[in-house]
Design a protein around this motif. Structure first.
Motif, PDB file in Angstrom:
ATOM      1  N   PRO A  73     -36.520  85.573  79.038  1.00  0.00           N
ATOM      2  CA  PRO A  73     -35.521  86.551  79.332  1.00  0.00           C
ATOM      3  C   PRO A  73     -35.135  86.438  80.729  1.00  0.00           C
ATOM      4  O   PRO A  73     -35.826  85.788  81.905  1.00  0.00           O
ATOM      5  CB  PRO A  73     -36.567  87.948  79.385  1.00  0.00           C
ATOM      6  CG  PRO A  73     -37.679  87.525  78.826  1.00  0.00           C
ATOM      7  CD  PRO A  73     -38.030  86.141  78.940  1.00  0.00           C
ATOM      8  N   ARG A  74     -33.775  86.929  81.072  1.00  0.00           N
ATOM      9  CA  ARG A  74     -33.093  86.700  82.117  1.00  0.00           C
ATOM     10  C   ARG A  74     -32.724  87.852  82.791  1.00  0.00           C
ATOM     11  O   ARG A  74     -32.083  88.790  81.866  1.00  0.00           O
ATOM     12  CB  ARG A  74     -31.671  85.920  81.731  1.00  0.00           C
ATOM     13  CG  ARG A  74     -31.714  84.551  81.206  1.00  0.00           C
ATOM     14  CD  ARG A  74     -32.492  83.499  82.334  1.00  0.00           C
ATOM     15  NE  ARG A  74     -32.214  82.101  81.663  1.00  0.00           N
ATOM     16  CZ  ARG A  74     -32.952  81.483  80.948  1.00  0.00           C
ATOM     17  NH1 ARG A  74     -33.849  82.229  80.262  1.00  0.00           N
ATOM     18  NH2 ARG A  74     -32.610  80.380  80.905  1.00  0.00           N
ATOM     19  N   LYS A  75     -33.143  88.205  83.964  1.00  0.00           N
ATOM     20  CA  LYS A  75     -32.671  89.646  84.727  1.00  0.00           C
ATOM     21  C   LYS A  75     -31.444  89.672  84.723  1.00  0.00           C
ATOM     22  O   LYS A  75     -30.959  90.988  84.438  1.00  0.00           O
ATOM     23  CB  LYS A  75     -33.308  89.382  86.125  1.00  0.00           C
ATOM     24  CG  LYS A  75     -33.172  90.711  86.818  1.00  0.00           C
ATOM     25  CD  LYS A  75     -34.000  90.462  88.150  1.00  0.00           C
ATOM     26  CE  LYS A  75     -33.942  91.762  88.727  1.00  0.00           C
ATOM     27  NZ  LYS A  75     -34.297  91.651  90.166  1.00  0.00           N
ATOM     28  N   THR A  76     -30.542  88.797  84.870  1.00  0.00           N
ATOM     29  CA  THR A  76     -29.065  88.968  85.091  1.00  0.00           C
ATOM     30  C   THR A  76     -28.409  89.165  83.409  1.00  0.00           C
ATOM     31  O   THR A  76     -27.312  89.708  83.472  1.00  0.00           O
ATOM     32  CB  THR A  76     -28.493  87.664  85.546  1.00  0.00           C
ATOM     33  OG1 THR A  76     -28.484  86.606  84.677  1.00  0.00           O
ATOM     34  CG2 THR A  76     -28.802  87.406  86.918  1.00  0.00           C
ATOM     35  N   SER A  77     -29.180  89.244  82.597  1.00  0.00           N
ATOM     36  CA  SER A  77     -28.728  89.346  81.284  1.00  0.00           C
ATOM     37  C   SER A  77     -29.180  90.571  80.476  1.00  0.00           C
ATOM     38  O   SER A  77     -29.669  90.608  79.319  1.00  0.00           O
ATOM     39  CB  SER A  77     -28.911  88.244  80.410  1.00  0.00           C
ATOM     40  OG  SER A  77     -28.426  87.134  80.838  1.00  0.00           O
ATOM     41  N   GLY A  78     -29.769  91.545  81.547  1.00  0.00           N
ATOM     42  CA  GLY A  78     -30.335  92.885  81.074  1.00  0.00           C
ATOM     43  C   GLY A  78     -31.747  92.305  80.312  1.00  0.00           C
ATOM     44  O   GLY A  78     -32.149  93.083  79.522  1.00  0.00           O
ATOM     45  N   CYS A  79     -32.488  91.432  80.888  1.00  0.00           N
ATOM     46  CA  CYS A  79     -33.819  90.926  80.324  1.00  0.00           C
ATOM     47  C   CYS A  79     -33.568  90.463  78.796  1.00  0.00           C
ATOM     48  O   CYS A  79     -34.517  90.485  78.120  1.00  0.00           O
ATOM     49  CB  CYS A  79     -34.951  92.031  80.415  1.00  0.00           C
ATOM     50  SG  CYS A  79     -35.204  92.488  82.034  1.00  0.00           S
ATOM     51  N   TYR A  80     -32.545  89.932  78.564  1.00  0.00           N
ATOM     52  CA  TYR A  80     -32.340  89.492  77.188  1.00  0.00           C
ATOM     53  C   TYR A  80     -32.468  87.870  77.430  1.00  0.00           C
ATOM     54  O   TYR A  80     -31.895  87.284  78.457  1.00  0.00           O
ATOM     55  CB  TYR A  80     -30.960  89.649  76.533  1.00  0.00           C
ATOM     56  CG  TYR A  80     -30.696  90.969  76.063  1.00  0.00           C
ATOM     57  CD1 TYR A  80     -31.322  91.367  74.955  1.00  0.00           C
ATOM     58  CD2 TYR A  80     -30.022  91.935  76.572  1.00  0.00           C
ATOM     59  CE1 TYR A  80     -31.387  92.499  74.489  1.00  0.00           C
ATOM     60  CE2 TYR A  80     -29.917  93.184  76.320  1.00  0.00           C
ATOM     61  CZ  TYR A  80     -30.742  93.794  74.883  1.00  0.00           C
ATOM     62  OH  TYR A  80     -30.821  94.701  74.461  1.00  0.00           O
TER      63      TYR A  80
END
Length: 83
Positions: A73-80
């Protein structure tokens, strides 16, 4: 797209035309201009330490690392994740 000043990008004009994208080159020794790239390199180094002989690395090992990184998950992608 931001690239390093490496020799393999000598054909950058053809890449730019094919993708229809603007290409920028980072300043030499300015890793801060390539944050995502440097971060990804660090993540890959956890699996393949510096000095790894990639001729000895199997496609299955590369696929494993690629899947692991793309499922994070990527924080900058809304945890997606990228996947």
């Amino acid at each position: 797209m931001t690239f390093d000043n490496d020799l393999e990008l000598a054909e950058h004009a053809a890449i730019c035309k094919k993708l229809g994208a603007d290409i920028y080159f980072a300043y030499l020794y300015a890793s801060l201009e390539r944050g995502l790239n440097e971060n990804t390199n660090g993540l890959i180094r956890k699996y393949f330490p510096k000095g790894t002989d990639f001729n000895a690395v199997t496609d299955q090992q590369i696929r494993f690392v690629m899947d692991r990184l793309n499922d994070r998950p990527r924080k900058t992608s809304g945890c997606y994740s990228p996947n």
